[in-house]
Scaffold this motif. Structure first.
Motif: not given
Ligand code: SF4
Ligand code: SF4
Length: 56
Positions: A3, A8, A15, A45, A48, A51, A54
């Motif tokens: 990931y 953002d 996390c 993910a 968070c 988002g 990813n």
């Protein structure tokens, strides 16, 4: 596959505590994931608020 946290990220830190392998740490302007440690579980993910993490 690992990931990756995108721009953002608001550095809330949520996390970091969720990662089972401690792959997440605070970077200069966002949190970062160590790709060699990440096992792609998706926990970051899931927690968070924006988002940012990813799958690469
Ligand atoms: Fe950690 Fe899982 Fe996120 Fe990888 S996907 S950084 S192992 S919480
Ligand atoms: Fe950044 Fe999302 Fe992690 Fe918070 S939970 S530090 S916004 S990636």
């Amino acid at each position: 596959m690992a990931y990756v946290i995108n721009d953002d990220c608001i550095s809330c830190g949520a996390c970091e505590a969720e990662c089972p392998v401690s792959a997440i740490s605070a970077g200069d302007d966002k949190y970062v994931i160590d790709a060699d440690t990440c096992i792609s579980c998706g926990a970051c993910a899931g927690v968070c608020p924006v988002g940012a993490p990813n799958e690469d």
